[in-house]
Motif scaffolding. Sequence first.
Motif, PDB file in Angstrom:
ATOM      1  N   ALA A 172       0.846  -1.199   0.000  1.00  0.00           N
ATOM      2  CA  ALA A 172       0.000   0.000   0.000  1.00  0.00           C
ATOM      3  C   ALA A 172       0.877   1.243   0.000  1.00  0.00           C
ATOM      4  CB  ALA A 172      -0.938   0.002   1.204  1.00  0.00           C
ATOM      5  N   GLU A 173       0.414   2.292  -0.670  1.00  0.00           N
ATOM      6  CA  GLU A 173       1.095   3.587  -0.671  1.00  0.00           C
ATOM      7  C   GLU A 173       0.076   4.695  -0.861  1.00  0.00           C
ATOM      8  OE1 GLU A 173       3.831   4.354  -3.952  1.00  0.00           O
ATOM      9  OE2 GLU A 173       2.819   2.845  -5.178  1.00  0.00           O
ATOM     10  N   ARG A 229      -3.212   3.663  -2.991  1.00  0.00           N
ATOM     11  CA  ARG A 229      -3.135   2.494  -3.877  1.00  0.00           C
ATOM     12  C   ARG A 229      -2.900   1.248  -3.031  1.00  0.00           C
ATOM     13  NH1 ARG A 229       1.238   0.249  -8.253  1.00  0.00           N
ATOM     14  NH2 ARG A 229       2.668   0.712  -6.552  1.00  0.00           N
ATOM     15  N   VAL A 230      -3.763   0.248  -3.231  1.00  0.00           N
ATOM     16  CA  VAL A 230      -3.603  -1.048  -2.573  1.00  0.00           C
ATOM     17  C   VAL A 230      -3.243  -2.058  -3.653  1.00  0.00           C
ATOM     18  CG1 VAL A 230      -4.721  -2.866  -1.245  1.00  0.00           C
ATOM     19  CG2 VAL A 230      -5.269  -0.460  -0.784  1.00  0.00           C
ATOM     20  N   GLY A 231      -2.130  -2.759  -3.468  1.00  0.00           N
ATOM     21  CA  GLY A 231      -1.698  -3.756  -4.434  1.00  0.00           C
ATOM     22  C   GLY A 231      -1.584  -5.128  -3.802  1.00  0.00           C
ATOM     23  N   ASP A 251       0.012   7.784   6.448  1.00  0.00           N
ATOM     24  CA  ASP A 251       0.210   8.861   5.470  1.00  0.00           C
ATOM     25  C   ASP A 251       1.186   9.875   6.059  1.00  0.00           C
ATOM     26  OD1 ASP A 251       0.135  10.800   3.566  1.00  0.00           O
ATOM     27  OD2 ASP A 251      -2.038  11.133   3.635  1.00  0.00           O
ATOM     28  N   ARG A 252       2.386   9.937   5.493  1.00  0.00           N
ATOM     29  CA  ARG A 252       3.415  10.853   5.991  1.00  0.00           C
ATOM     30  C   ARG A 252       3.472  12.152   5.189  1.00  0.00           C
ATOM     31  NH1 ARG A 252       5.970   7.689   9.626  1.00  0.00           N
ATOM     32  NH2 ARG A 252       5.965   5.422   9.245  1.00  0.00           N
ATOM     33  N   MET A 256       2.592   3.692  -9.420  1.00  0.00           N
ATOM     34  CA  MET A 256       1.395   4.374  -8.935  1.00  0.00           C
ATOM     35  C   MET A 256       1.033   5.541  -9.839  1.00  0.00           C
ATOM     36  SD  MET A 256       0.265   5.713  -5.193  1.00  0.00           S
ATOM     37  CE  MET A 256      -1.159   6.804  -4.958  1.00  0.00           C
ATOM     38  N   ARG A 257       2.036   6.271 -10.322  1.00  0.00           N
ATOM     39  CA  ARG A 257       1.738   7.387 -11.220  1.00  0.00           C
ATOM     40  C   ARG A 257       1.049   6.890 -12.486  1.00  0.00           C
ATOM     41  NH1 ARG A 257       7.045   8.797 -10.260  1.00  0.00           N
ATOM     42  NH2 ARG A 257       7.614   8.651 -12.465  1.00  0.00           N
TER      43      ARG A 257
END
Length: 570
Positions: free
Chosen positions: A176-177, A191-193, A503-504, A513-514
Amino acid sequence: MNTKIVILSVAILSTGLLGCDTTKKKSGSVEQVVSTSDFQIVDENRFIAPEIAKDKQLEAAPTIDIAELQDHKMMVSDDCISNEVFTCVESMPAQQEYYNNEEYASFVENKFISPANEPLSTFSIDVDNAAYTNFRRFVNRGSKPPKDAVRIEEFINYFSYTYNQPTEKDPVKITAEVGDCPWAKDHRLVRVGIKAKEIDKDKLPPSNFVFLIDVSGSMEGPDRLGLVKSSMNLLVNNLRSEDKVAIVVYSGNAGLVLPSTSGSEKEKIRKALDRLSAGGSTAGGAGIQLAYKIAQENFKKEGNNRIVLCTDGDFNVGVSSNQGLEQLIEEKRKSGVFLSILGYGMGNYKDRKMQTLAEKGNGNAYYIDNLQEANKVLVTEFSGTLYTIAKDVKLQLEFNPAKVQAYRLVGYESRLLNKEDFNDDTKDAGEMGAGHTVTAFYEVIPVGVKSNVLGSVDDLKYQKLAKTDKPSFVDSPELLTVKLRYKQPDGNRSVKIEEPLIDRGGNPVSADMRFASAVAMFGQLLKDSQYKGSADYQQVIKLAKSAYGEDTDGYRREFVRLVETVKNMN
């Protein structure tokens, strides 16, 4: 003379029909073309069925536009293309609609939800990508697809992404990111992968395949049954001696063309495929029943048991309704036989039935628009397409209301589950093949961002709600937690794994992701989503180009070319 309609591809027409010799003559004010060989042509845009022209006949003569001919190719016998006369008439309007008989399920786009009211979001994974290749077919033929044909998750999941491999005992791993949302300035995008364990082809267990092939009249033509044969031959080339294949066909009835045969007998399998021809109605239900029967008779207990269904989905005899097929396939999936669906054809493509079969039959669905796509699905991604490594895979995200004001799942509308379904092992969900990746996006509105997406309602008249203090939140830096359940292919009890996400801030996201967010943004533009925000085609192109990565097979660059084509259509 009896009228004979000869349908020819644009490719042949544009080359002067292989150099055929023609002569012209006049009949009143009407020009005729008389052939001195097998074919005749009037010009590159207009022609008619062969007949001796008379002025009165021309008034009612059926016109055939070349674009339509391209979409409805037919093979014709030699006696149908003998020395005839083709008469020139005006062509049909350029914007003629050719897809009136295609069927797509409609659904309502996911809305923003408050985690204070509903902190859990639950859905089944979806590895299908038929919607993307179907979209590509539309664009390559000069039009945009219907909105209901656009399933954003299938656009995203068409592409490969680099996720961490599972290293523990679990066959799948969560990644995840989070970063900036490219179509909404103050929102965040999560985004969950999911990555399934890769297995070398040589180490896969023996396979028991049944090719279930639609040979009804609607499958006539080189881009239907012709492409099916070419596709299956690619798969046959990759069979091992320990693998077995049977071939079942159906039109008005179902029949066994080839009993279960070793993969070492490739020539025998190819000959059985080559002999297939199309004609008649479509008893798809009977074909499915026979295919499962053959698969169960040759069942490999420790192996890979799978039906590969090749069809346009136009079932019209016997069990043919969506509800009837759903009941049939739900019963058959208990057999331990999995299902892969390959969709073919155009103009009569029944996507809705394909999705029903794939979702209810422990299966996956693909749309094959050319031989290159067949090679991608059946050769390059053989293990993922045809070997299940985890079944009934479900995701449930819990959002932290101290951090999240509202959230929205992008796509997956047809895969939503009730929150209670996550822990219910009787509820069916999606399957993942070896090496498969699955990606999902959530658009998140952080706490403190001004927004009216949730709306408001009046106070209730007949209920008095007690005034309470604000809910007590757990002190946690986490934005959300991703939970996943899966079963082994032959198991009945699920296993749960989970992964938190913090979330930082900032936008430290991967190239994957892009690119995937560019695809998601494009899907929302195609659907004219109410949540597309500031998105436009140029923004999609710019973002995608910044994230090509290695792109060994060129699929990401092809995506950009398709977006540019759609942009120019507007």
